[in-house]
Enzyme design. Structure first.
Site, mmCIF file in Angstrom:
data_model
loop_
_atom_site.group_PDB
_atom_site.id
_atom_site.type_symbol
_atom_site.label_atom_id
_atom_site.label_comp_id
_atom_site.label_asym_id
_atom_site.label_seq_id
_atom_site.Cartn_x
_atom_site.Cartn_y
_atom_site.Cartn_z
ATOM 1 N N HIS A 248 0.828 -1.200 0.000
ATOM 2 C CA HIS A 248 0.000 0.000 0.000
ATOM 3 C C HIS A 248 0.869 1.260 0.000
ATOM 4 O O HIS A 248 1.523 1.576 0.977
ATOM 5 C CB HIS A 248 -0.896 -0.018 1.248
ATOM 6 C CG HIS A 248 -1.867 1.107 1.318
ATOM 7 N ND1 HIS A 248 -1.902 1.998 2.370
ATOM 8 C CD2 HIS A 248 -2.872 1.482 0.482
ATOM 9 C CE1 HIS A 248 -2.869 2.860 2.194
ATOM 10 N NE2 HIS A 248 -3.471 2.578 1.049
ATOM 11 N N HIS B 256 -1.284 10.889 -2.582
ATOM 12 C CA HIS B 256 -2.622 10.576 -2.097
ATOM 13 C C HIS B 256 -3.470 11.821 -1.867
ATOM 14 O O HIS B 256 -4.596 11.925 -2.355
ATOM 15 C CB HIS B 256 -2.544 9.774 -0.803
ATOM 16 C CG HIS B 256 -3.885 9.435 -0.221
ATOM 17 N ND1 HIS B 256 -4.551 10.271 0.665
ATOM 18 C CD2 HIS B 256 -4.693 8.364 -0.411
ATOM 19 C CE1 HIS B 256 -5.707 9.727 0.993
ATOM 20 N NE2 HIS B 256 -5.820 8.572 0.349
#
Length: 258
Positions: free
Chosen positions: A6, A48
């Site tokens: 991740h 992100h």
């Protein structure tokens, strides 16, 4: 079960940096995951958040800055803010801690000595709308990765974005991310059977019926973000195909693969 890093090996190294991805590859991750946003001059970068305060300690938004401006920022120091006071801490390599373009990440994976898959999440809402998916498909085609044999799958919480991807690159695998359990009844009638479903582990724990329902319907599941043995075992019980984890090395060891 596939173990997906991740944002790279982000528990140990600053997320979305080349250093984090190289570490994920080194520990044996089957796949790496990234989020992509467009810079003001049209480059896909692995970031992100919309703004840069958390990961680069700078004001401004990714979408308003050109790649050359982003390249001036440090995306790694926030992870270990006291390292400059530690005489024994290794010096940070700017090449491993700067902004990472998607093209650079794809090249890194393509050149690696073993096959590695990629899970790419397009972030929405964004001022550039569907241009994000258009640029993504163009970039994947440069690598020959927009067809059936591609190691790439595309994920999004936005159903509209995934429909757009399906039109642009119909052979790519798609993952409908599910943020809240109560969203699934609305998504269920419109998500094609061949799409993968991506619920979060927190929602699966809070609402066990969600996982049970997906299992009954024989929906393929890729679950985020799985970082503990308890959650990993739960995913195994559900027959989850892939776990997305900040700790890929730990997950591999727990699966007996390290």
């Amino acid at each position: 079960m596939e173990v997906v890093a991740h944002r790279g090996a982000s528990a140990d190294i600053a997320e979305h940096t080349l250093g984090a991805y190289l570490e994920a590859l080194e520990v044996g991750a089957d796949a790496v995951e990234c989020d992509v946003r467009l810079s003001a001059d049209g480059h896909l970068v692995c970031v992100h958040d919309r703004d840069l305060r958390r990961t680069a300690g700078a004001p401004g938004k990714v979408s308003t800055m050109e790649l050359s401006d982003l390249a001036e920022l440090d995306f790694a120091s926030w992870k270990k803010p006291w390292s400059d006071l530690d005489d024994e801490a290794p010096d940070l390599d700017p090449a491993l801690g700067g902004v990472l373009t998607l093209r650079n990440l794809l090249a890194t994976v393509a050149e690696y000595h073993r096959p590695v898959e990629l899970a790419i999440e397009t972030k929405h809402p964004t001022r550039y709308g569907g241009l994000v998916e258009k640029r993504l498909v163009e970039t994947l085609r440069e690598f020959g990765w927009a067809g059936k044999e591609s190691p790439v799958r595309v994920m999004s919480f936005s159903h509209t974005a995934l429909l757009r991807m399906q039109r642009l690159a119909p052979d790519l695998r798609l993952v409908q991310l599910v943020e809240k359990a109560h969203h699934w009844p609305m998504l269920r009638p419109i998500v094609p059977r061949d799409w993968i479903i991506g619920p979060g582990i927190k929602q699966l724990n809070l609402h066990p019926g969600l996982g049970e329902h997906l299992v009954r319907e024989q929906r393929r599941m890729h679950v985020w973000t799985v970082n503990t043995e308890k959650n990993l075992r739960y995913c195994q019980e559900l027959g989850v195909e892939a776990v997305i984890s900040d700790k890929p090395g730990t997950m591999l060891r727990l699966l007996g693969r390290k």
